[in-house]
Design an enzyme around this catalytic site. Structure first.
Site, short mmCIF file in Angstrom:
data_model
loop_
_atom_site.label_atom_id
_atom_site.label_comp_id
_atom_site.label_asym_id
_atom_site.label_seq_id
_atom_site.Cartn_x
_atom_site.Cartn_y
_atom_site.Cartn_z
N HIS A 228 -21.68 70.78 68.03
CA HIS A 228 -21.92 69.90 69.05
C HIS A 228 -21.64 68.58 68.69
CE1 HIS A 228 -22.48 67.84 72.59
NE2 HIS A 228 -23.27 66.79 72.12
N TYR A 232 -18.56 64.42 69.01
CA TYR A 232 -19.10 63.17 69.06
C TYR A 232 -18.13 62.37 67.90
CZ TYR A 232 -21.84 64.12 72.90
OH TYR A 232 -22.21 64.58 74.23
N HIS A 379 -12.83 72.00 80.32
CA HIS A 379 -13.83 70.98 79.93
C HIS A 379 -13.38 70.33 78.70
CE1 HIS A 379 -17.35 68.83 78.45
NE2 HIS A 379 -17.43 69.59 77.53
N PHE A 380 -12.99 71.32 77.62
CA PHE A 380 -12.76 70.50 76.11
C PHE A 380 -11.21 70.16 76.53
CE2 PHE A 380 -12.85 75.07 74.61
CZ PHE A 380 -11.54 74.98 74.25
N HIS A 381 -10.45 70.42 77.37
CA HIS A 381 -8.89 69.95 77.26
C HIS A 381 -8.96 68.78 77.80
CE1 HIS A 381 -7.74 73.93 76.07
NE2 HIS A 381 -6.58 73.41 75.68
N ARG A 442 -12.52 83.21 78.83
CA ARG A 442 -11.73 82.48 77.80
C ARG A 442 -11.70 83.39 76.65
NH1 ARG A 442 -16.23 78.52 74.63
NH2 ARG A 442 -14.01 78.18 73.37
N ARG A 443 -10.78 82.88 75.79
CA ARG A 443 -10.57 83.61 74.28
C ARG A 443 -10.04 85.00 74.86
NH1 ARG A 443 -14.94 81.22 70.30
NH2 ARG A 443 -13.65 79.31 69.72
#
Ligand code: HAS
Ligand code: CU1
Length: 576
Positions: A228, A232, A379-381, A442-443
């Site tokens: 996580h 950041y 979300h992470f794209h 996913r994956r």
């Protein structure tokens, strides 16, 4: 001339090397992304399904570990040298950490590439999260550790500069950019304890055959202890660009320097004790610990919400300096023809949506709906793939002249490039989120199953597939444009002079308004450590006491003993 490259040519060389490594990784990762995007949507399948996981592992590592981290070490080197206005304490040491990072990269990449052929036993088809029981060749893990040690030494380098600066400037506030680098690196030191422990004590000995097994829940938990906060580590340099470059490009000044410092301290405090929000569905961790992680995550929204306020307020101030008026009319007065500005502003806009999907992920009950579906890559794209990647690319249009001394080749080309990235992600991000809600996993190389249909609330699954494929193609075009543009600018094909615009204006509310206690980084690190102990000691103890350090069977005392024996056995070997 005020350009960084003229004042600090040696440091600029390291920054350029880091950026070149970063963009090379971006190119490789991007090509893998295109292959995957077309493969899993069924439009073009040039690889075997089994090779998909090699491609995906390379894509993940290249994008989120190499592209992001190489860029940020280069950017941080600039931030520290420029804001403290002093050279590296020892440029050989600066070169050393960069070389270590490259050595680590070469090892890990060799293992990843080995997955494409049976000619060697090199392989690392373990995705970027390298969860056990997926196992890679030891060289992959050794490479990762070497790379991380490189980043640790980079931090040491910057701390040395900062300490030397403090000696010469007693009682003065640390310049904002240096403050941001120091808080980010302290966060990074705390976070990497998790991954270092997972690799050095468990996964590497296991892949070397020194121990028979691993406790996969333990290594997963240690991974997310790091996994996580690493997000950041990518975001904070992007935030630094929004705080120090975006207000300037908008035509104004940062709204509040103290607020920016508070944001970075909050990240230092709260980034690590939230990792378990990636494990809401993992059996073996009690619900109460998951609840604590969720609560911490909700607090962690605060620094981003503060950032949204401060950065938009700074943009509004800039627009009003440029003659903008009205509640929203000022938006028109922003320099939309400048690719560095437009790219970063669009990245921020996309991050508002990404933050929202992050809030959905973070809610324990909502997470059950989206976990392990395409929603999460959606979300992470938008977060790392847009908020961070687009900010880095756009920022490069401002940053590159500072470190090469050459102007950007063409503003218009830059503008087209950042707009295409945004557009590509609109398609891909939107469609991935929606496909996730329809249950698409996913994956997965080829998510087509007998007797299973994915039902969408709106539109159709084929339309979502098309959007994902289209997004992948547009993103690839944008990426290739970026690479070409980078090349043309770097090698000064158009002989454009670099604009002399390297100075960063003072904030409207300056550092003197920040409480002195913010400077006390020992205090914040101490509190951060305490929060980590409070959130992690109990769950980890419970995981180890149920399944041992090295897998099922064995009590805590038993495995502690086994672990002790394992630790001293090489020593015993040496003595014998
Ligand atoms: Fe996340 C999964 C929760 C932020 C990356 N995240 C992931 C994964 C990645 C990732 C890579 O709780 C997948 C890991 C894997 O492979 O399994 N995430 C959050 C939350 C936030 C968040 C609460 N994530 C990020 C960032 C990332 C990132 C940042 C990369 C850089 N995420 C989760 C959770 C999961 C997760 C669960 C696990 C899901 C699962 O089940 O597997 C928050 O930090 C978000 C806060 C953001 C905001 C938005 C503020 C808005 C701003 C914009 C200002 C606008 C401007 C522009 C400047 C509250 C700051 C103005 C423009 C004008 C024109 C005016
Ligand atoms: Cu997270």
């Amino acid at each position: 001339m005020n350009l960084f490259v003229d004042r600090y040519p040696d440091e600029a060389r390291v920054v350029r090397a880091a950026l070149a490594s970063s963009f090379l990784a971006l190119l490789i990762g991007g090509i893998m992304g295109l292959i995957q995007g077309l493969h899993r949507t069924g439009y073009l399948q040039i690889i075997q399904d089994s090779t998909y996981y090699t491609v995906l592992s390379l894509h993940g590592v290249a994008m989120v570990l190499l592209f992001t981290i190489y860029f940020l070490v280069g950017f941080f080197q600039w931030a520290v040298t420029d804001s403290l206005d002093r050279s590296s304490e020892d440029i050989r040491f600066t070169n050393l950490w960069y070389i270590l990072m490259v050595a680590g990269t070469l090892m890990a990449t060799a293992a990843l590439l080995g997955g494409f052929t049976d000619a060697t036993n090199l392989e690392a088809d373990v995705l970027y999260t390298f969860y056990a029981p997926l196992e890679a060749h030891p060289i992959f893990y050794i490479g990762l550790v070497t790379f991380i040690i490189g980043t640790w030494l980079a931090g040491v380098d910057w701390f040395r500069s900062w300490w030397a600066w403090k000696q010469e400037h007693p009682g003065e506030r640390t310049p904002l950019r240096a403050f941001m680098v120091m808080t980010t690196m302290l966060m990074w030191y705390l976070a990497t304890i998790g991954v270092a422990a997972a690799i050095l004590f468990f996964i590497l000995p296991w892949s070397l055959g020194l121990v028979d097994g691993v406790n996969s829940l333990l290594t997963r938990t240690l991974f997310w202890f790091f996994g996580h906060p690493v997000v950041y580590f990518w975001l904070m340099p992007a935030y630094m660009m929004w705080y120090v470059i975006l207000p300037k490009l908008s035509g104004g000044r940062l709204f509040s320097d103290p607020l920016a410092r508070i944001v970075f301290v909050l990240f230092l405090l709260l980034s690590v004790p939230t990792g378990i929000h990636h494990q809401y569905v993992d059996p073996g961790i009690a619900e109460g610990f998951k609840f604590v992680a969720m609560t911490n995550t909700m607090f962690l929204l605060l620094p981003s919400l503060l950032t949204a306020f401060t950065v938009v307020a700074s943009m509004e101030h800039g627009a009003k300096q440029r003659g903008g008026t009205g509640r929203l009319g000022w938006l028109r007065a922003l320099p939309w023809n400048n690719p560095a500005f437009t790219g970063m502003a669009l990245a921020g806009l996309m991050f508002a949506a990404a933050g929202f999907s992050g809030m959905v992920n973070a809610g324990m009950n909502l997470n059950y709906v989206v976990h392990n579906t395409l929603w999460v890559p959606g979300h992470f794209h938008l977060t790392v793939g847009t908020a961070v990647a687009l900010t880095f690319m756009a920022g490069t249009y401002w940053f590159l002249p500072q470190i090469t001394g050459n102007g950007v080749f063409s503003k218009r080309l830059g503008l087209v490039q950042v707009l295409l990235w945004f557009l590509g992600m609109v398609f891909m991000g939107n469609a991935m989120h929606r496909a996730g809600l329809a249950g698409v996993p996913r994956r997965t190389a080829d998510p087509v199953y007998d007797g299973v249909t994915f039902d969408t609330a709106l539109g159709s699954i084929n339309e979502l597939r098309l959007q994902i494929a289209l997004g992948s193609v547009i993103l690839t075009v944008s990426l290739l444009l970026f690479m070409a543009h980078l090349f043309l600018s770097w090698f000064d094909v158009a002989s454009n002079p670099a604009p002399d615009n390297g100075t960063i204006p003072e904030a409207l509310s300056g550092p003197e308004n920040a409480p002195v206690v913010l400077e006390n980084l020992r205090l914040w690190t101490g509190i951060a450590l305490l929060l980590i102990v409070l959130t992690y000691v109990l769950p980890i103890t419970s995981i180890v006491s149920s399944n041992g350090f090295f897998g099922p069977a064995g009590t805590l005392v038993g495995t502690l003993y086994e672990f002790g024996v394992w630790l001293v056995s090489p020593l015993a070997g040496v003595i014998a």
